[in-house]
Design a protein around this motif. Structure first.
Motif: not given
Length: 531
Positions: A53-68, A211-224
């Motif tokens: 999870l950490s290895s996959a999540f951090v680069p993806t989250f960083t890219e979203y935070l930096t570019n989107r 960052f406040h947690f809210r339940v969210a469903f979108d299994w087709k989301h490109p980041g996920l």
């Protein structure tokens, strides 16, 4: 520097927790069963949470935070957290249901000792919910690290250690009779509550960042989808590591010690590996935590020169800090183990056998720590396949090494520690060579020269420290007070010799290390003294 200071606190409190366990339960049936019950969800944690999870999540989250932008990154956080609760929750339920099968798979030798198998099953079922809590804590850690907040997540495991032993002592000793809990059952529940505290400690920092947690469903989301795609090979790669642990635990559960029989080897290996975690966490994990967001940003921006420079400096620092640590653990192992663990039910023989295992683990410490930096480098480049293939190859290396060490060489639990070191060194050399070719070098000559100098300084330190330790033992004996005296004298002597040799040989990373540890302290003092 910030992470290392925080991790130091975590590892010290971890040693306090292990010391309490050693004195309460020693090295035998009860602690063996507890450790297996803790190890099964812990292996799954490494598999899904802090590893893949950490290895996959951090680069993806960083890219979203930096570019989107932050809004898109916050939605990704909620999607991942919701998916974790659902998926890992199901895994926890299955773990509780199939605990007997898991215990039999991990340690078939436990069935030969009356009551040991049943206790291990109970421990596994009690502690399996820890997995979900620590998975969410790992995601929180990734968000904070990617946001350049390192101190709070690095301190999270400190709160786990304090919470697990604090709640465990209260439930198992003080309230145990009233709640009809044995001591070991109280400690098992304490592990789960400690995991909850580890997560809760990070939540205020997440809220302050927005960052406040809210339940969210979108299994087709490109980041996920991207995270899942990176996680699949990462899970397979981490699965190989867990298979190696399972194989070694399986071997350890069948080892018959000439003094203790089948009670002891699992505990000795566990206590020894806890000490390995101190320098590994201080230097390997801390360096990896600080390096991954940086090289992820470099990779996202296409700045490979900065990527190579950061990676090379990180590896140089890892070897500067872990090579002398390996020497210190090998030379002063008996004094370290005796000073921390010996007492109560943990006897002199346990100290000696644990120290043997620690010396064998220490051989692979540098490789193990370097892997903590190399694996995320591949994930930052969007390549989870290569670490996976190398990890799968390590299964063969581990099985052959373990079989050879135990069956052919007759080294017992020490052979298992050596096989673990062999796997770490194999993985490091192979991944380093592949990455070096892929990115066009990592300042290899400069790195090799620095490692060679550090190795020379470490060997000189080893000789002087061994003489010092032998002299103290001849003078004071082998009591616990004598062990403390040995550490009080030999550790400073070793550090002074190592520092002097590094200065004489011109090891430039020494200045970097001093700055890394000193700057956070200077900044904190400056904030306190500034009106």
């Amino acid at each position: 520097g910030v992470v290392s200071i925080a991790v130091l606190m975590s590892r010290v409190t971890g040693l306090v927790r292990e010391s309490v366990m050693a004195r309460l339960f020693g090295a035998g049936l009860i602690y063996d069963a507890f450790m297996l019950g803790f190890r099964i969800p812990n292996l799954t944690r490494d598999l899904f949470a802090e590893g893949a999870l950490s290895s996959a999540f951090v680069p993806t989250f960083t890219e979203y935070l930096t570019n989107r932008g932050k809004e898109a990154a916050a939605r990704l956080v909620n999607l991942v957290a919701t998916a974790l609760i659902l998926v890992v929750g199901v895994v926890c339920a299955l773990g509780v249901i199939f605990a007997p099968q898991l215990v039999h798979l991990m340690a078939p030798g436990y069935a030969a000792v009356p009551g040991k198998f049943e206790l291990a099953v109970k421990m596994t079922r009690t502690m399996f919910p820890f997995l979900l809590l620590v998975a969410l804590a790992a995601q929180a850690m990734g968000v904070l690290n990617a946001s350049n907040k390192f101190g709070v997540p690095a301190l999270a495991s400190t709160f786990f250690n304090l919470g697990s032993v604090g709640f465990g002592v209260v439930l198992g000793i003080w309230l145990g009779p009233a709640l009809h809990l044995t001591r070991i059952e109280g400690m098992a529940i304490g592990v789960v509550l400690g995991g909850a505290l580890q997560l809760a400690w990070q939540l205020p920092s997440l809220y302050r960042l927005g960052f406040h947690f809210r339940v969210a469903f979108d299994w087709k989301h490109p980041g996920l989808v991207r995270i899942f795609r990176l996680m699949i090979p990462a899970i397979l790669g981490n699965a190989a590591v867990q298979i190696n642990v399972m194989v070694n635990t399986n071997f350890a559960s069948t080892i018959v010690d000439p003094v203790r029989g089948m009670d002891g080897p699992v505990s000795w290996l566990s206590y020894a590996f806890r000490f390995m975690q101190l320098p590994l966490g201080l230097f390997g994990v801390a360096m990896a935590s600080a390096t991954l967001p940086s090289i992820s940003r470099s990779a996202a921006a296409g700045n490979m020169d900065e990527f190579r420079r950061t990676l090379s400096k990180s590896l140089g620092m890892v070897f500067l800090l872990t090579l002398p640590s390996s020497v210190g653990l090998a030379v002063l192992g008996k004094s370290i183990i005796g000073a921390i663990y010996q007492g109560g039910r943990f006897q002199l023989y346990d100290t000696q056998q644990t120290a043997v295992a620690l010396s064998c683990y220490a051989i692979g410490l540098a490789g193990y720590a370097a892997l903590k930096v190399l694996n995320p480098a591949f994930y930052a480049l969007g390549d989870a396949r290569t670490p996976m293939l190398v990890s799968l190859g390590s299964i063969v290396v581990n099985f052959v090494a373990a079989e050879s060490m135990i069956r052919l060489a007759g080294l017992g639990h020490a052979g298992l520690a050596l096989s673990t070191s062999a796997v770490a060194l194999f993985g490091f050399f192979l991944l380093f060579e592949i990455l070096r070719r892929r990115i066009g070098g990592v300042h290899g000559r400069e790195l090799a020269a620095g490692i060679g100098k550090v190795l020379i300084a470490s060997l000189v330190m080893a000789g002087i420290t061994a003489l010092s330790s032998h002299g103290v033992e001849s003078w004071l004996g082998v009591s616990q007070l004598a062990r403390l005296g040995d550490l009080a004298i030999s550790l400073p002597v070793g550090l002074v010799v190592f520092y002097g040799m590094c200065r004489a040989l011109g090891v430039h990373e020494v200045d970097m290390a001093i700055s890394a540890f000193a700057n956070p302290v200077r900044r904190r003092l400056r904030r306190k003294t500034t009106p």
